[in-house]
Design a protein around this motif. Structure first.
Motif, PDB file in Angstrom:
ATOM      1  N   GLY A 194       0.801  -1.219   0.000  1.00 38.98           N
ATOM      2  CA  GLY A 194       0.000   0.000   0.000  1.00 38.98           C
ATOM      3  C   GLY A 194       0.831   1.265   0.000  1.00 38.98           C
ATOM      4  N   ASP A 195       0.133   2.410  -0.040  1.00 41.76           N
ATOM      5  CA  ASP A 195       0.823   3.701  -0.091  1.00 41.76           C
ATOM      6  C   ASP A 195       0.762   4.458   1.226  1.00 41.76           C
ATOM      7  N   GLY A 196       0.203   3.845   2.268  1.00 41.35           N
ATOM      8  CA  GLY A 196       0.150   4.487   3.574  1.00 41.35           C
ATOM      9  C   GLY A 196      -1.008   5.444   3.768  1.00 41.35           C
ATOM     10  N   ASN A 197      -1.886   5.560   2.780  1.00 46.24           N
ATOM     11  CA  ASN A 197      -3.039   6.455   2.902  1.00 46.24           C
ATOM     12  C   ASN A 197      -4.278   5.632   3.265  1.00 46.24           C
ATOM     13  N   PHE A 198      -4.738   5.773   4.499  1.00 43.28           N
ATOM     14  CA  PHE A 198      -5.912   5.023   4.959  1.00 43.28           C
ATOM     15  C   PHE A 198      -7.183   5.872   4.963  1.00 43.28           C
ATOM     16  N   GLY A 199      -7.103   7.092   4.424  1.00 41.37           N
ATOM     17  CA  GLY A 199      -8.237   7.998   4.452  1.00 41.37           C
ATOM     18  C   GLY A 199      -9.545   7.424   3.925  1.00 41.37           C
ATOM     19  N   PRO A 200      -9.543   6.797   2.736  1.00 41.01           N
ATOM     20  CA  PRO A 200     -10.813   6.278   2.212  1.00 41.01           C
ATOM     21  C   PRO A 200     -11.467   5.246   3.122  1.00 41.01           C
ATOM     22  N   TRP A 201     -10.677   4.438   3.772  1.00 43.16           N
ATOM     23  CA  TRP A 201     -11.232   3.399   4.650  1.00 43.16           C
ATOM     24  C   TRP A 201     -11.685   3.987   5.985  1.00 43.16           C
ATOM     25  N   LEU A 202     -10.950   4.975   6.474  1.00 41.13           N
ATOM     26  CA  LEU A 202     -11.353   5.610   7.724  1.00 41.13           C
ATOM     27  C   LEU A 202     -12.673   6.359   7.549  1.00 41.13           C
ATOM     28  N   THR A 203     -12.874   6.939   6.385  1.00 43.76           N
ATOM     29  CA  THR A 203     -14.155   7.596   6.105  1.00 43.76           C
ATOM     30  C   THR A 203     -15.299   6.591   6.128  1.00 43.76           C
ATOM     31  N   LYS A 204     -15.071   5.424   5.542  1.00 41.96           N
ATOM     32  CA  LYS A 204     -16.103   4.380   5.543  1.00 41.96           C
ATOM     33  C   LYS A 204     -16.383   3.873   6.960  1.00 41.96           C
ATOM     34  N   ILE A 205     -15.341   3.772   7.775  1.00 38.54           N
ATOM     35  CA  ILE A 205     -15.535   3.335   9.161  1.00 38.54           C
ATOM     36  C   ILE A 205     -16.442   4.322   9.899  1.00 38.54           C
ATOM     37  N   LYS A 206     -16.195   5.627   9.721  1.00 35.02           N
ATOM     38  CA  LYS A 206     -17.000   6.646  10.404  1.00 35.02           C
ATOM     39  C   LYS A 206     -18.468   6.578  10.003  1.00 35.02           C
ATOM     40  N   GLU A 207     -18.713   6.125   8.762  1.00 39.12           N
ATOM     41  CA  GLU A 207     -20.085   6.072   8.255  1.00 39.12           C
ATOM     42  C   GLU A 207     -20.760   4.717   8.479  1.00 39.12           C
ATOM     43  N   SER A 208     -20.051   3.771   9.087  1.00 30.84           N
ATOM     44  CA  SER A 208     -20.530   2.384   9.151  1.00 30.84           C
ATOM     45  C   SER A 208     -21.508   2.105  10.282  1.00 30.84           C
ATOM     46  N   GLY A 209     -21.570   2.973  11.289  1.00 33.22           N
ATOM     47  CA  GLY A 209     -22.394   2.695  12.458  1.00 33.22           C
ATOM     48  C   GLY A 209     -21.714   1.784  13.468  1.00 33.22           C
ATOM     49  N   ALA A 210     -20.420   1.546  13.298  1.00 39.20           N
ATOM     50  CA  ALA A 210     -19.671   0.692  14.219  1.00 39.20           C
ATOM     51  C   ALA A 210     -19.572   1.335  15.597  1.00 39.20           C
ATOM     52  N   LYS A 211     -19.471   0.484  16.604  1.00 42.66           N
ATOM     53  CA  LYS A 211     -19.247   0.940  17.969  1.00 42.66           C
ATOM     54  C   LYS A 211     -17.786   0.800  18.387  1.00 42.66           C
ATOM     55  N   ALA A 214       1.005  -3.665  11.424  1.00 41.41           N
ATOM     56  CA  ALA A 214       2.258  -3.752  12.160  1.00 41.41           C
ATOM     57  C   ALA A 214       3.305  -2.892  11.460  1.00 41.41           C
ATOM     58  N   GLY A 215       4.371  -2.551  12.180  1.00 42.30           N
ATOM     59  CA  GLY A 215       5.450  -1.798  11.580  1.00 42.30           C
ATOM     60  C   GLY A 215       4.998  -0.433  11.072  1.00 42.30           C
ATOM     61  N   ALA A 216       5.523  -0.027   9.916  1.00 42.74           N
ATOM     62  CA  ALA A 216       5.203   1.283   9.347  1.00 42.74           C
ATOM     63  C   ALA A 216       3.709   1.454   9.080  1.00 42.74           C
ATOM     64  N   PRO A 217       2.990   0.445   8.557  1.00 42.13           N
ATOM     65  CA  PRO A 217       1.547   0.617   8.359  1.00 42.13           C
ATOM     66  C   PRO A 217       0.784   0.876   9.668  1.00 42.13           C
ATOM     67  N   ALA A 218       1.235   0.281  10.765  1.00 43.53           N
ATOM     68  CA  ALA A 218       0.568   0.518  12.052  1.00 43.53           C
ATOM     69  C   ALA A 218       0.729   1.968  12.484  1.00 43.53           C
ATOM     70  N   ILE A 219       1.899   2.523  12.244  1.00 48.24           N
ATOM     71  CA  ILE A 219       2.129   3.928  12.587  1.00 48.24           C
ATOM     72  C   ILE A 219       1.170   4.822  11.794  1.00 48.24           C
ATOM     73  N   ALA A 220       1.118   4.585  10.479  1.00 53.25           N
ATOM     74  CA  ALA A 220       0.271   5.416   9.621  1.00 53.25           C
ATOM     75  C   ALA A 220      -1.202   5.266   9.984  1.00 53.25           C
ATOM     76  N   PHE A 221      -1.656   4.031  10.215  1.00 56.83           N
ATOM     77  CA  PHE A 221      -3.072   3.812  10.506  1.00 56.83           C
ATOM     78  C   PHE A 221      -3.484   4.517  11.792  1.00 56.83           C
ATOM     79  N   VAL A 222      -2.702   4.351  12.850  1.00 56.95           N
ATOM     80  CA  VAL A 222      -3.072   4.929  14.146  1.00 56.95           C
ATOM     81  C   VAL A 222      -3.038   6.455  14.097  1.00 56.95           C
TER      82      VAL A 222
END
Length: 399
Positions: free
Chosen positions: A216-233, A240-248
């Motif tokens: 991946g390219d380290g951009n999680f924006g599109p998925w984070l937007t979907k999470i906010k709209e999902s109704g999840a609790k 892990a590693g570099a992707p974990a840093i970017a995601f958090v």
């Protein structure tokens, strides 16, 4: 890149004697004395490049800590190790192991962070009758385990441990997400299976987990937007590693505002230091933490800190340290002139292994540990962050 590392036996012996005299205690509860025998060559495969490079650095520290503590010997036999780059887990790992087997004639192989790397090297190691002791994710796709062992975990086990815990602690659906490679599918899939079996519901569209491109390219924006709209609790994420840093970091920047859970890797080692305050409150399940209360761990932590400028060990260092303990015990049992194949047979008869996380057993069916799991929460500690154990005995599972 491949480097040969070895210590003069006399230097290693002196260091070991001085350390024992200073500490007054042993780092290991099992004594592995054996008559001197034929020298051993061990291939050490860790990521020296790619997204998991920081994990590889921690693994190498754990491996050298065990060797140096034991006079650069395993089972009484002097050890030379050859370091090879796992890369991002694909052809790089396969080429590294082919060289270790063909050019260096290694007696055993240890290491590997990425489950895809395991898929690429298990076959060549097995064909050469060279025992491979994995220290990272074990994929669910392997069929021939005759020369494959892990001192870490089956990649599905973290999710199996976390699933019932989230069902009991989250009032509503959970969004599950991870990277699109075998390790990610096992990690997230293990959670989904255990969570839904406990009566939980996914907030993902269609009730199926979400997988992001790997590496991946380290951009999680599109998925984070979907999470906010999902109704999840809440969210369960494996990175892990570099992707974990970017995601958090992006999770905080996007203001998702939902409790975040995951396996230990999400806030482990260098990732937590880089995440800083963005990791505050993240809950993870783990098999190892430097605060675990047992004499072997206390001694390991003190020794590791002394070798690494006060930095505490993490699970990446512990799982490869455990590989040293496993090989030490197996080589002692196999004998002073045992071949790799004979060492492999001895591993299968070990039963229990003791490492800083405690005493655990190798499953005869999966060749992975049956071990205890704990729950941690990332919190501010001094000028940084730390994972604090909030439930030391979550469950025992594996195999």
């Amino acid at each position: 890149m491949m480097l040969r590392r070895t210590l003069p036996p006399t230097v290693g012996l002196i260091c070991g004697l001085l350390l024992a005299a200073c500490t007054g205690s042993s780092l290991d509860s099992e004594t592995t004395e054996a008559a001197p025998g034929k020298d051993l060559t061990i291939g050490v495969v860790v990521p020296q490049s790619g997204p998991y490079q920081p994990i590889g650095a921690d693994m190498l520290k754990g491996w050298t800590a065990y060797l140096e503590r034991h006079g650069n010997k395993l089972g009484g036999r002097t050890v030379k190790y050859v370091l090879a780059d796992e890369g991002d887990g694909g052809p790089t790992a396969r080429a590294a192991v082919d060289r270790l087997i063909t050019n260096d004639h290694v007696d055993a192989i240890v290491g590997v962070a990425n489950a895809d790397a395991v898929n690429n090297i298990a076959g060549p190691a097995t064909a050469a009758h060279t025992p491979f002791i994995g220290t990272g994710g074990r994929p669910s796709t392997l069929s021939d385990l005759s020369f494959v062992w892990h001192t870490s975990f089956d990649s599905r086990d973290y999710g199996k441990a976390a699933g019932p815990y989230l069902k009991a602690n989250v009032d509503g659906p959970v969004y599950a997400i991870g990277p699109d490679y075998q390790g990610g599918k096992d990690q997230v899939g293990g959670f989904v299976a255990a969570f839904t079996a406990a009566g939980g519901t996914l907030a993902n569209p269609g009730g199926q987990p979400t997988y992001t491109p790997w590496p991946g390219d380290g951009n999680f924006g599109p998925w984070l937007t979907k999470i906010k709209e999902s109704g999840a609790k809440a969210v369960y994420a494996f990175y892990a590693g570099a992707p974990a840093i970017a995601f958090v970091k992006q999770y905080q920047q996007f203001g998702v505002g939902l409790p975040l859970y995951g396996p230990a890797f999400l806030t482990e080692g260098a990732a937590l230091a880089a995440q800083g305050a963005a990791a505050n409150g993240i809950t993870t399940v783990a098999t190892y933490d430097p605060t675990l209360d047992n004499p072997g761990n206390a001694a390991f932590v003190a020794d590791y800190k002394a070798r690494n400028g006060g930095a505490a060990p993490n699970l990446y260092a512990e799982t490869i340290y455990a590989a040293g303990a496993l090989l030490d015990k197996a080589i002692t049992a196999a004998g002073a002139t045992a071949s790799g194949e004979q060492i492999n047979t001895a591993i299968g008869k070990l039963g229990t292994v003791t490492s800083p996380r405690g005493t655990w057993t190798l499953s005869p069916t999966t060749h992975t540990p049956v071990q205890r799991w704990c729950v941690r929460k990332a919190q501010a500690a001094g000028t940084g962050m730390a994972n604090v154990v909030i439930k030391p005995d979550l469950t025992t599972l594996g195999g």
